[in-house]
Design a protein around this motif. Structure first.
Motif, PDB file in Angstrom:
ATOM      1  N   PHE A 110       8.872 -13.512  20.327  1.00 54.69           N
ATOM      2  CA  PHE A 110       8.314 -13.360  18.983  1.00 54.69           C
ATOM      3  C   PHE A 110       8.650 -11.979  18.420  1.00 54.69           C
ATOM      4  CE2 PHE A 110       5.123 -11.967  22.025  1.00 54.69           C
ATOM      5  CZ  PHE A 110       4.737 -10.736  21.520  1.00 54.69           C
ATOM      6  N   VAL A 111       8.714 -11.901  17.106  1.00 54.95           N
ATOM      7  CA  VAL A 111       8.849 -10.622  16.403  1.00 54.95           C
ATOM      8  C   VAL A 111       7.700 -10.550  15.406  1.00 54.95           C
ATOM      9  CG1 VAL A 111      10.293  -9.169  14.940  1.00 54.95           C
ATOM     10  CG2 VAL A 111      11.363 -10.662  16.660  1.00 54.95           C
ATOM     11  N   THR A 112       6.717  -9.720  15.718  1.00 56.43           N
ATOM     12  CA  THR A 112       5.567  -9.523  14.829  1.00 56.43           C
ATOM     13  C   THR A 112       4.840  -8.261  15.271  1.00 56.43           C
ATOM     14  OG1 THR A 112       3.693 -10.655  13.772  1.00 56.43           O
ATOM     15  CG2 THR A 112       3.830 -10.816  16.166  1.00 56.43           C
ATOM     16  N   ASP A 113       4.008  -7.717  14.403  1.00 51.24           N
ATOM     17  CA  ASP A 113       3.267  -6.497  14.705  1.00 51.24           C
ATOM     18  C   ASP A 113       1.887  -6.864  15.241  1.00 51.24           C
ATOM     19  OD1 ASP A 113       2.105  -4.037  14.878  1.00 51.24           O
ATOM     20  OD2 ASP A 113       2.350  -3.503  12.768  1.00 51.24           O
ATOM     21  N   LEU A 114       1.724  -6.793  16.556  1.00 48.56           N
ATOM     22  CA  LEU A 114       0.461  -7.174  17.167  1.00 48.56           C
ATOM     23  C   LEU A 114      -0.640  -6.148  16.930  1.00 48.56           C
ATOM     24  CD1 LEU A 114       1.707  -8.654  20.567  1.00 48.56           C
ATOM     25  CD2 LEU A 114       1.016  -9.901  18.514  1.00 48.56           C
ATOM     26  N   THR A 115      -0.283  -4.948  16.478  1.00 48.66           N
ATOM     27  CA  THR A 115      -1.329  -3.971  16.183  1.00 48.66           C
ATOM     28  C   THR A 115      -2.166  -4.389  14.974  1.00 48.66           C
ATOM     29  OG1 THR A 115       0.098  -2.611  14.753  1.00 48.66           O
ATOM     30  CG2 THR A 115       0.103  -2.108  17.115  1.00 48.66           C
ATOM     31  N   GLU A 116      -1.718  -5.407  14.243  1.00 43.07           N
ATOM     32  CA  GLU A 116      -2.462  -5.890  13.082  1.00 43.07           C
ATOM     33  C   GLU A 116      -3.497  -6.954  13.443  1.00 43.07           C
ATOM     34  OE1 GLU A 116       0.450  -7.277  10.360  1.00 43.07           O
ATOM     35  OE2 GLU A 116       1.094  -5.278   9.738  1.00 43.07           O
ATOM     36  N   ILE A 117      -3.639  -7.264  14.728  1.00 45.48           N
ATOM     37  CA  ILE A 117      -4.539  -8.347  15.135  1.00 45.48           C
ATOM     38  C   ILE A 117      -5.952  -8.143  14.606  1.00 45.48           C
ATOM     39  CG2 ILE A 117      -5.794  -9.245  17.141  1.00 45.48           C
ATOM     40  CD1 ILE A 117      -3.188  -9.385  18.647  1.00 45.48           C
ATOM     41  N   ASN A 118      -6.532  -6.977  14.803  1.00 48.61           N
ATOM     42  CA  ASN A 118      -7.928  -6.768  14.397  1.00 48.61           C
ATOM     43  C   ASN A 118      -8.111  -6.942  12.895  1.00 48.61           C
ATOM     44  OD1 ASN A 118      -8.758  -6.286  17.017  1.00 48.61           O
ATOM     45  ND2 ASN A 118      -8.501  -4.059  16.862  1.00 48.61           N
ATOM     46  N   ALA A 119      -7.155  -6.437  12.112  1.00 53.41           N
ATOM     47  CA  ALA A 119      -7.256  -6.585  10.663  1.00 53.41           C
ATOM     48  C   ALA A 119      -7.120  -8.047  10.245  1.00 53.41           C
ATOM     49  CB  ALA A 119      -6.187  -5.741   9.974  1.00 53.41           C
ATOM     50  N   LEU A 120      -6.169  -8.743  10.845  1.00 52.45           N
ATOM     51  CA  LEU A 120      -5.954 -10.147  10.506  1.00 52.45           C
ATOM     52  C   LEU A 120      -7.143 -11.017  10.890  1.00 52.45           C
ATOM     53  CD1 LEU A 120      -2.228 -10.556  11.642  1.00 52.45           C
ATOM     54  CD2 LEU A 120      -3.071 -10.641   9.289  1.00 52.45           C
ATOM     55  N   CYS A 121      -7.827 -10.615  11.959  1.00 54.17           N
ATOM     56  CA  CYS A 121      -8.895 -11.457  12.508  1.00 54.17           C
ATOM     57  C   CYS A 121     -10.286 -10.949  12.135  1.00 54.17           C
ATOM     58  CB  CYS A 121      -8.742 -11.513  14.028  1.00 54.17           C
ATOM     59  SG  CYS A 121      -9.414 -13.005  14.784  1.00 54.17           S
ATOM     60  N   SER A 122     -10.365 -10.085  11.131  1.00 55.06           N
ATOM     61  CA  SER A 122     -11.653  -9.483  10.791  1.00 55.06           C
ATOM     62  C   SER A 122     -12.685 -10.514  10.342  1.00 55.06           C
ATOM     63  CB  SER A 122     -11.455  -8.429   9.698  1.00 55.06           C
ATOM     64  OG  SER A 122     -10.912  -9.021   8.522  1.00 55.06           O
ATOM     65  N   ASN A 123     -12.246 -11.589   9.714  1.00 52.05           N
ATOM     66  CA  ASN A 123     -13.172 -12.621   9.229  1.00 52.05           C
ATOM     67  C   ASN A 123     -12.842 -13.982   9.835  1.00 52.05           C
ATOM     68  OD1 ASN A 123     -10.771 -12.903   7.888  1.00 52.05           O
ATOM     69  ND2 ASN A 123     -11.697 -13.423   5.904  1.00 52.05           N
ATOM     70  N   ALA A 124     -12.361 -13.972  11.082  1.00 52.99           N
ATOM     71  CA  ALA A 124     -12.030 -15.228  11.752  1.00 52.99           C
ATOM     72  C   ALA A 124     -12.316 -15.081  13.241  1.00 52.99           C
ATOM     73  CB  ALA A 124     -10.558 -15.594  11.526  1.00 52.99           C
TER      74      ALA A 124
END
Length: 331
Positions: A110-124
């Protein structure tokens, strides 16, 4: 965070390269598939790497000990081939209450920025990473309402969604996710005798869990020879690394030659990776992967994949050809 990496499976689509080698240890663009994946996880704080292995598991544990000795790893054997959800559930002893969990399947890089996990999952409650594809009929797809997944359809006949699941999942509550898998297994929810993750996620969605489907930047399939070569081409783009010995040869970028490889009187490239210990002489190679300790002489190779310790030796031709000749030499 804990990471579960199911690396069991015979890799039948990659045979004969997986007859003697774990499929995650096949090389592409100068590294094993597993090394590419592990390196992509180094930007996040991973407490433990949990491997689900088969009878080739010793190869995986040896590789990790040699190449990533500082990482904490645990290994669980999948004796019965009961599907990907069953494989993930075998990591249960390492997943404790309070652990968040990333699940990474090894057929793809995969090619993606995993450091964005917390932001992406803030309301999920979790993320089911996806990629928009044209040939949606080949995949399980996520159906969205806004940003939230409301349904999953396996190989749809109509374009109800083009967001294919890519085998990368994040769960805020890792232990709760394992419990949902175990409940799905207890209920006997199988497809052709195997347990799959969409049934688990749909069970959780019905219970009120909320999942989002962020798109990754690139989804690189390593499951078949032809897609492995496509992935090799993608990963080599913009990289031209020559660490081996090159003599009287032409290299057409991009090419990756590992230290310990030797090239003489040859034309190499574009999109060729050559591993350590291989010797290439008097040959032309393009769009190919050459693994370790090969000997290639007097050959023309295109879109080829050579395993380890291969001797491939052709012969030069002497010709005396008159004017206006038309010669076709079959492969």
């Amino acid at each position: 965070m804990k990471v579960i990496l199911p690396v069991a499976g015979k890799g039948t689509r990659l045979r004969p390269h997986t007859h003697t080698k774990a499929k995650s240890l096949v090389n592409v663009a100068g590294k094993t598939v597993l090394a590419h994946i592990i390196e992509r996880l180094q930007n996040i704080n991973v407490e433990e790497y949990i491997f689900i292995i088969d009878d080739n598991g010793q190869q995986v544990s040896d590789f990790m000990a040699q190449n990533f000795p500082a990482l904490k790893c645990s290994y669980y054997i999948q004796h019965d081939r009961l599907g990907p959800a069953h494989a993930v559930a075998l990591g249960a002893p390492s997943v404790k209450p309070g652990d968040d969990l990333l699940v990474v399947f090894n057929d793809t890089i995969f090619v993606t920025d995993l450091t964005e996990i917390n932001a992406l999952c803030s309301n999920a409650d979790g993320l089911i990473y996806s990629k928009e594809v044209e040939d949606y009929q080949r995949f399980g797809v996520n159906v969205l309402e806004g940003e939230t997944i409301v349904d999953m359809v396996e190989k749809p006949d109509t374009p109800i969604s083009r967001l294919a699941q890519v085998g990368l999942y994040y769960l805020k509550d890792g232990a709760g996710f394992i419990a949902a898998i175990e409940a799905t297994i207890a209920a006997g929810e199988t497809v052709k005798g195997e347990y799959y993750l969409p049934a688990v996620f749909m069970r959780m969605i019905a219970e009120g869990f909320k999942f989002k489907a962020p798109e990754i930047d690139a989804w690189l399939d390593c499951g078949k020879p032809e897609t492995l070569l496509e992935t090799n081409r993608f990963l080599l783009a913009g990289r031209h690394h020559i660490h081996g010995d090159v003599e009287d040869s032409v290299l057409i970028e991009p090419v990756h030659v590992e230290e310990g490889a030797r090239i003489k009187n040859s034309i190499i490239g574009p999109n060729v990776s050559i591993a350590a210990g291989s010797v290439i002489e008097n040959s032309v190679i393009s769009e190919s992967i050459v693994n370790t300790n090969n000997i290639v002489e007097y050959m023309i190779l295109d879109h080829s994949l050579l395993g380890d310790s291969v001797n491939l030796i052709g012969s030069p031709r002497r010709m005396n050809i008159g004017d206006h000749s038309h010669i076709v030499m079959d492969q």
